[in-house]
Design a protein around this motif. Structure first.
Motif, PDB file in Angstrom:
ATOM      1  N   ASP A  17     -23.102  23.348 114.260  1.00 38.82           N
ATOM      2  CA  ASP A  17     -22.904  21.923 113.955  1.00 38.82           C
ATOM      3  C   ASP A  17     -24.043  21.081 114.536  1.00 38.82           C
ATOM      4  O   ASP A  17     -24.489  20.109 113.904  1.00 38.82           O
ATOM      5  CB  ASP A  17     -21.569  21.447 114.530  1.00 38.82           C
ATOM      6  CG  ASP A  17     -20.364  22.032 113.801  1.00 38.82           C
ATOM      7  OD1 ASP A  17     -20.541  22.550 112.677  1.00 38.82           O
ATOM      8  OD2 ASP A  17     -19.256  21.973 114.364  1.00 38.82           O
ATOM      9  N   ARG A  20     -27.140  21.612 112.336  1.00 35.78           N
ATOM     10  CA  ARG A  20     -26.987  20.904 111.059  1.00 35.78           C
ATOM     11  C   ARG A  20     -27.148  19.399 111.252  1.00 35.78           C
ATOM     12  O   ARG A  20     -27.793  18.715 110.442  1.00 35.78           O
ATOM     13  CB  ARG A  20     -25.622  21.212 110.457  1.00 35.78           C
ATOM     14  CG  ARG A  20     -25.436  20.681 109.037  1.00 35.78           C
ATOM     15  CD  ARG A  20     -24.087  21.079 108.455  1.00 35.78           C
ATOM     16  NE  ARG A  20     -23.884  22.518 108.505  1.00 35.78           N
ATOM     17  CZ  ARG A  20     -23.040  23.135 109.331  1.00 35.78           C
ATOM     18  NH1 ARG A  20     -22.306  22.434 110.200  1.00 35.78           N
ATOM     19  NH2 ARG A  20     -22.901  24.436 109.300  1.00 35.78           N
ATOM     20  N   ASP A  24     -29.977  17.039 109.486  1.00 36.69           N
ATOM     21  CA  ASP A  24     -29.605  15.857 108.697  1.00 36.69           C
ATOM     22  C   ASP A  24     -30.324  14.609 109.212  1.00 36.69           C
ATOM     23  O   ASP A  24     -30.785  13.774 108.416  1.00 36.69           O
ATOM     24  CB  ASP A  24     -28.094  15.638 108.743  1.00 36.69           C
ATOM     25  CG  ASP A  24     -27.323  16.687 107.950  1.00 36.69           C
ATOM     26  OD1 ASP A  24     -27.946  17.405 107.148  1.00 36.69           O
ATOM     27  OD2 ASP A  24     -26.093  16.793 108.150  1.00 36.69           O
ATOM     28  N   ILE A  64     -33.718  24.964 113.830  1.00 35.02           N
ATOM     29  CA  ILE A  64     -33.537  24.407 112.488  1.00 35.02           C
ATOM     30  C   ILE A  64     -34.387  25.190 111.488  1.00 35.02           C
ATOM     31  O   ILE A  64     -33.930  25.587 110.413  1.00 35.02           O
ATOM     32  CB  ILE A  64     -33.918  22.917 112.437  1.00 35.02           C
ATOM     33  CG1 ILE A  64     -33.002  22.085 113.327  1.00 35.02           C
ATOM     34  CG2 ILE A  64     -33.846  22.396 111.000  1.00 35.02           C
ATOM     35  CD1 ILE A  64     -33.491  20.667 113.536  1.00 35.02           C
ATOM     36  N   GLY A  68     -32.754  27.831 108.847  1.00 33.86           N
ATOM     37  CA  GLY A  68     -32.979  27.454 107.458  1.00 33.86           C
ATOM     38  C   GLY A  68     -33.710  28.531 106.688  1.00 33.86           C
ATOM     39  O   GLY A  68     -33.395  28.814 105.522  1.00 33.86           O
ATOM     40  N   ASP A  71     -31.346  31.465 105.895  1.00 28.99           N
ATOM     41  CA  ASP A  71     -30.442  31.133 104.793  1.00 28.99           C
ATOM     42  C   ASP A  71     -31.174  31.159 103.458  1.00 28.99           C
ATOM     43  O   ASP A  71     -30.673  31.706 102.467  1.00 28.99           O
ATOM     44  CB  ASP A  71     -29.822  29.752 105.039  1.00 28.99           C
ATOM     45  CG  ASP A  71     -28.860  29.363 103.939  1.00 28.99           C
ATOM     46  OD1 ASP A  71     -27.878  30.097 103.717  1.00 28.99           O
ATOM     47  OD2 ASP A  71     -29.091  28.327 103.285  1.00 28.99           O
TER      48      ASP A  71
END
Length: 206
Positions: A17, A20, A24, A64, A68, A71
């Motif tokens: 969290d 993410r 953001d 991050i 990323g 994924d």
């Protein structure tokens, strides 16, 4: 030297969290907005907990990028191995949010030297995964006889949308629509969508 990934289990939901929330914030407000306090507020945890997982802020930026990349590699390998791998690459490259986040990281790398090499490693992982996955499709299309072609195709289809987005941010647009039309016309021929009409066989190298 900053740690590579901070501390704590990578499988922790709280850690995920936090990562993410930081991503953001970067996308919405730029990399300068990422602080322990702002990330904690977005993730609904204390700034101290963010700092527990990422004692050095560079650790958070690296996480991050690496999370990323992990994924994206998984998703792109699945998509590129499907029926329309060229469309998968084109869709990935046309992801405006992804391109905007990459530009933020490129700007950040000018100020945080630990970030640049991570961008480079992640980019290489993505590109090599795409090239490997694309070779079988290009053979079907008659485009893999020259061993240079798969890497060149991946580079071209990845670079064009990102350059378009970069130029448009400064108001330069000439040639963009035409380039997009050419690529999408070609995709309609070699990888038509279900039920789409085509006007001939795939274009092949002579």
């Amino acid at each position: 030297m900053p740690g590579a990934r901070g501390v704590g289990s990578r499988s922790s939901q709280t850690r995920a969290d936090i990562v993410r929330a930081a991503a953001d914030l970067m996308l919405e407000q730029g990399y300068a907005s990422v602080t322990y306090r702002s990330v904690g507020a977005r993730a609904q945890v204390t700034p101290g907990l963010v700092q527990y997982y990422f004692p050095v802020l560079d650790d958070l930026f690296v996480e991050i990028l690496e999370a990323g990349t992990d994924d994206l590699v998984r998703r792109l390998e699945r998509a590129a191995g499907a029926d329309r791998p060229l469309r998968a690459i084109w869709a990935y490259a046309n992801d405006k949010a992804g391109a905007a986040l990459l530009l933020e990281f490129m700007a950040l790398a000018n100020h945080r030297k630990a970030v640049g090499p991570v961008i480079g490693r992640g980019g290489e992982r993505l590109r090599q995964a795409l090239v490997a996955a694309l070779v079988p499709a290009l053979r079907r299309y008659g485009l893999a006889a020259d061993e240079r072609v798969p890497a060149a195709v991946v580079f071209l289809m990845s670079a064009v949308p990102r350059m378009i987005q970069l130029e448009e941010s400064f108001g330069t647009v000439t040639g963009h629509a035409e380039m997009i039309d050419l690529v999408e016309d070609y995709l309609d021929r070699v990888e038509p969508l279900a039920g789409a009409e085509t006007d001939g066989p795939p274009i092949t190298r002579g």
